[in-house]
Scaffold this motif. Structure first.
Motif, PDB file in Angstrom:
ATOM      1  N   SER A 108      17.270  17.132  -0.172  1.00  0.00           N
ATOM      2  CA  SER A 108      17.117  15.792   0.389  1.00  0.00           C
ATOM      3  C   SER A 108      17.985  14.836  -0.418  1.00  0.00           C
ATOM      4  CB  SER A 108      15.657  15.352   0.353  1.00  0.00           C
ATOM      5  OG  SER A 108      15.172  15.303  -0.981  1.00  0.00           O
ATOM      6  N   ARG A 109      18.144  13.630   0.130  1.00  0.00           N
ATOM      7  CA  ARG A 109      18.962  12.667  -0.600  1.00  0.00           C
ATOM      8  C   ARG A 109      18.358  11.289  -0.513  1.00  0.00           C
ATOM      9  NH1 ARG A 109      19.278  11.764   4.973  1.00  0.00           N
ATOM     10  NH2 ARG A 109      21.092  10.512   5.569  1.00  0.00           N
ATOM     11  N   ASP A 110      18.661  10.480  -1.510  1.00  0.00           N
ATOM     12  CA  ASP A 110      18.315   9.062  -1.535  1.00  0.00           C
ATOM     13  C   ASP A 110      19.634   8.333  -1.745  1.00  0.00           C
ATOM     14  OD1 ASP A 110      17.560   6.457  -2.157  1.00  0.00           O
ATOM     15  OD2 ASP A 110      15.721   7.090  -3.153  1.00  0.00           O
ATOM     16  N   ASN A 111      20.228   7.883  -0.658  1.00  0.00           N
ATOM     17  CA  ASN A 111      21.547   7.267  -0.746  1.00  0.00           C
ATOM     18  C   ASN A 111      21.535   5.992  -1.589  1.00  0.00           C
ATOM     19  OD1 ASN A 111      22.478   9.334   0.820  1.00  0.00           O
ATOM     20  ND2 ASN A 111      22.815   8.128   2.655  1.00  0.00           N
ATOM     21  N   MET A 142      27.008  16.769  -0.454  1.00  0.00           N
ATOM     22  CA  MET A 142      26.474  17.197  -1.750  1.00  0.00           C
ATOM     23  C   MET A 142      25.879  18.586  -1.596  1.00  0.00           C
ATOM     24  SD  MET A 142      26.955  14.553  -3.713  1.00  0.00           S
ATOM     25  CE  MET A 142      25.873  14.858  -5.090  1.00  0.00           C
ATOM     26  N   LEU A 164      25.736  13.315   3.340  1.00  0.00           N
ATOM     27  CA  LEU A 164      25.096  12.053   2.985  1.00  0.00           C
ATOM     28  C   LEU A 164      24.948  11.140   4.193  1.00  0.00           C
ATOM     29  CD1 LEU A 164      26.638  11.211  -0.496  1.00  0.00           C
ATOM     30  CD2 LEU A 164      24.547  12.455   0.057  1.00  0.00           C
ATOM     31  N   CYS A 177      25.005  21.104  -9.338  1.00  0.00           N
ATOM     32  CA  CYS A 177      25.199  20.137  -8.265  1.00  0.00           C
ATOM     33  C   CYS A 177      26.699  19.984  -8.041  1.00  0.00           C
ATOM     34  CB  CYS A 177      24.569  18.812  -8.683  1.00  0.00           C
ATOM     35  SG  CYS A 177      24.775  17.477  -7.501  1.00  0.00           S
ATOM     36  N   SER A 234      17.070  17.280  -9.689  1.00  0.00           N
ATOM     37  CA  SER A 234      17.708  16.037  -9.273  1.00  0.00           C
ATOM     38  C   SER A 234      19.172  16.069  -9.668  1.00  0.00           C
ATOM     39  CB  SER A 234      17.031  14.833  -9.931  1.00  0.00           C
ATOM     40  OG  SER A 234      15.675  14.739  -9.564  1.00  0.00           O
ATOM     41  N   ASN A 266      21.908   7.141  -4.996  1.00  0.00           N
ATOM     42  CA  ASN A 266      22.989   8.113  -5.222  1.00  0.00           C
ATOM     43  C   ASN A 266      22.454   9.391  -5.859  1.00  0.00           C
ATOM     44  OD1 ASN A 266      25.055   6.682  -4.073  1.00  0.00           O
ATOM     45  ND2 ASN A 266      25.935   5.967  -6.004  1.00  0.00           N
ATOM     46  N   THR A 267      21.345   9.854  -5.342  1.00  0.00           N
ATOM     47  CA  THR A 267      20.681  11.021  -5.927  1.00  0.00           C
ATOM     48  C   THR A 267      20.345  12.032  -4.826  1.00  0.00           C
ATOM     49  OG1 THR A 267      19.727   9.695  -7.707  1.00  0.00           O
ATOM     50  CG2 THR A 267      18.710  11.822  -7.275  1.00  0.00           C
ATOM     51  N   VAL A 268      20.568  13.284  -5.165  1.00  0.00           N
ATOM     52  CA  VAL A 268      20.216  14.400  -4.281  1.00  0.00           C
ATOM     53  C   VAL A 268      19.185  15.257  -4.996  1.00  0.00           C
ATOM     54  CG1 VAL A 268      21.081  16.465  -3.129  1.00  0.00           C
ATOM     55  CG2 VAL A 268      22.423  14.383  -3.108  1.00  0.00           C
ATOM     56  N   TYR A 269      18.238  15.764  -4.231  1.00  0.00           N
ATOM     57  CA  TYR A 269      17.148  16.548  -4.795  1.00  0.00           C
ATOM     58  C   TYR A 269      17.145  17.959  -4.215  1.00  0.00           C
ATOM     59  CZ  TYR A 269      15.569  11.811  -5.815  1.00  0.00           C
ATOM     60  OH  TYR A 269      15.495  10.511  -6.239  1.00  0.00           O
TER      61      TYR A 269
END
Length: 124
Positions: free
Chosen positions: A71-74, A34, A53, A96, A21, A77-80
């Motif tokens: 993947s991302r969760d905008n 990212m 993003l 990252c 993460s 504010n997290t990228v996996y």
């Protein structure tokens, strides 16, 4: 200014999985890209994957295609980086990175912000 903090690294056997993460704080915009890079001992840092993003366009290094998923969760504010079928040669410090602008690039120098890195070790 953007701050990036990676987590999720560790020791895993070959064939196993890990999920990294990258939590971003500061002034993030939807126009950011990212990326994940990695550096093994004695080797230069290399590109792994990147995601835009806005829109979610993705790029992978050939060495991880079919095994890794970015993947991302905008909202968070997290990228996996989901890493499956891990190999000993995936052992490295994973970083990252973030860059402003829509350009999806594999070039390390194009990225403006970097995290401290998280160690991933894959045993044979």
């Amino acid at each position: 200014q953007v701050q990036l903090v990676e987590s999720g690294g560790g020791l895993v056997q070959a064939g196993g999985s890990l999920r990294l993460s990258c939590a971003a704080s500061g002034r993030m915009f939807s126009s950011y890209v990212m990326g994940w890079f990695r550096q093994a001992p004695g080797w230069e840092r290399e590109f792994v994957a990147a995601i835009r993003l806005s829109g979610g366009t993705i790029d992978y290094a050939d060495s991880v295609k079919g095994r890794f998923t970015i993947s991302r969760d905008n909202a968070k504010n997290t990228v996996y980086l989901q890493m499956n079928s891990l190999k000993p040669e995936d052992t490295a410090v994973y970083y990252c990175a973030a860059r402003s602008g829509y350009l999806l690039t594999q070039r390390e120098k194009e990225y403006d912000y970097w995290g401290q890195g998280t160690q991933v070790t894959v045993s044979s």
